[in-house]
Design a protein around this motif. Sequence first.
Motif, PDB file in Angstrom:
ATOM      1  N   GLN A 101      51.082  34.672  37.902  1.00  0.00           N
ATOM      2  CA  GLN A 101      50.767  35.454  39.094  1.00  0.00           C
ATOM      3  C   GLN A 101      49.791  36.545  38.683  1.00  0.00           C
ATOM      4  O   GLN A 101      50.095  37.376  37.817  1.00  0.00           O
ATOM      5  CB  GLN A 101      52.034  36.057  39.691  1.00  0.00           C
ATOM      6  N   LEU A 102      48.608  36.542  39.292  1.00  0.00           N
ATOM      7  CA  LEU A 102      47.534  37.440  38.883  1.00  0.00           C
ATOM      8  C   LEU A 102      47.471  38.648  39.809  1.00  0.00           C
ATOM      9  O   LEU A 102      47.575  38.499  41.033  1.00  0.00           O
ATOM     10  CB  LEU A 102      46.204  36.702  38.899  1.00  0.00           C
ATOM     11  N   PRO A 103      47.269  39.839  39.252  1.00  0.00           N
ATOM     12  CA  PRO A 103      47.271  41.052  40.071  1.00  0.00           C
ATOM     13  C   PRO A 103      46.276  41.002  41.223  1.00  0.00           C
ATOM     14  O   PRO A 103      46.579  41.408  42.344  1.00  0.00           O
ATOM     15  CB  PRO A 103      46.912  42.154  39.065  1.00  0.00           C
ATOM     16  N   SER A 104      45.077  40.475  40.974  1.00  0.00           N
ATOM     17  CA  SER A 104      44.055  40.436  42.018  1.00  0.00           C
ATOM     18  C   SER A 104      44.033  39.110  42.762  1.00  0.00           C
ATOM     19  O   SER A 104      43.364  38.979  43.789  1.00  0.00           O
ATOM     20  CB  SER A 104      42.674  40.674  41.397  1.00  0.00           C
ATOM     21  N   GLY A 105      44.745  38.132  42.229  1.00  0.00           N
ATOM     22  CA  GLY A 105      44.715  36.807  42.839  1.00  0.00           C
ATOM     23  C   GLY A 105      43.597  35.937  42.319  1.00  0.00           C
ATOM     24  O   GLY A 105      43.570  34.739  42.579  1.00  0.00           O
ATOM     25  N   ASP A 106      42.654  36.525  41.576  1.00  0.00           N
ATOM     26  CA  ASP A 106      41.514  35.779  41.054  1.00  0.00           C
ATOM     27  C   ASP A 106      41.526  35.794  39.534  1.00  0.00           C
ATOM     28  O   ASP A 106      41.960  36.768  38.910  1.00  0.00           O
ATOM     29  CB  ASP A 106      40.187  36.389  41.536  1.00  0.00           C
ATOM     30  N   ASP A 132      47.937  34.205  45.052  1.00  0.00           N
ATOM     31  CA  ASP A 132      47.709  34.893  43.772  1.00  0.00           C
ATOM     32  C   ASP A 132      48.390  34.210  42.599  1.00  0.00           C
ATOM     33  O   ASP A 132      48.486  34.777  41.509  1.00  0.00           O
ATOM     34  CB  ASP A 132      48.157  36.352  43.862  1.00  0.00           C
ATOM     35  N   ARG A 153      54.112  37.790  33.677  1.00  0.00           N
ATOM     36  CA  ARG A 153      53.720  37.379  35.030  1.00  0.00           C
ATOM     37  C   ARG A 153      53.892  35.881  35.263  1.00  0.00           C
ATOM     38  O   ARG A 153      53.362  35.333  36.216  1.00  0.00           O
ATOM     39  CB  ARG A 153      52.272  37.791  35.290  1.00  0.00           C
ATOM     40  N   PRO A 184      39.922  36.467  36.114  1.00  0.00           N
ATOM     41  CA  PRO A 184      38.854  37.398  35.728  1.00  0.00           C
ATOM     42  C   PRO A 184      37.717  36.673  35.034  1.00  0.00           C
ATOM     43  O   PRO A 184      37.899  35.608  34.447  1.00  0.00           O
ATOM     44  CB  PRO A 184      39.571  38.347  34.765  1.00  0.00           C
TER      45      PRO A 184
END
Length: 214
Positions: free
Chosen positions: A122-127, A180, A49, A129
């Motif tokens: 690039q994070l799947p949730s945008g945040d 994201d 990612r 964890p």
Amino acid sequence: MPELTPDELLTTTRSVRKRLDMTRPVDPALVRECLEIALQAPSGSNAQRWHWLVLTDPEKRREIGALYRKSCRAYLDSPGAAGRLYANDPARSQVQARVNDSVAHLADRMGEVPVLVIPCLQLPSGDLPEGNQAGVWGSVLPAAWSYMLAARSRGLGTAWTTLHLAYEAEAARVLNLPDDVRQAALIPTAHYTGETFKPARRTPLDEVLHENGW
């Protein structure tokens, strides 16, 4: 290209701050070669990612450099600044003072470095964890280090820096990043001056090695 054995490459890739050549252009093809090598690094679940911003535009470099300088000034005034560490150890404090001086030197010139590389995720949730941050950043840091090693092998100097992330949102606006995408570091890249890179003095292994437990 310097002819380096694997051990020489691994033990002489230093943070280059004062010896970055601000006047000599860097061939974009060299940076691409280094990034192609970086993409061979592992990432969690092989998700890959990562994204890589390569800044050569003078205005964008100037803006990111200004953010870095502002953050670095606060860092140099803080108790955790390199020059304030190990004050009771005369030999080590001299080394720390030199590091502190080189950090200040780069802070005033970051915007002049020919190439600034910013590895991102690039994070799947945008945040980010909660909890295991190591698992997140472990999916880009090996690739960033591979980039730095590849740069060293091609006569380019780099330094791992993160101080601009105190102003991450401002930098994201300069870079027009999607919501994201998160920045991992800022890696100034330039030809270096001099040929005296050598292994650095480190804490002896036996003082930090723990076998089968602490």
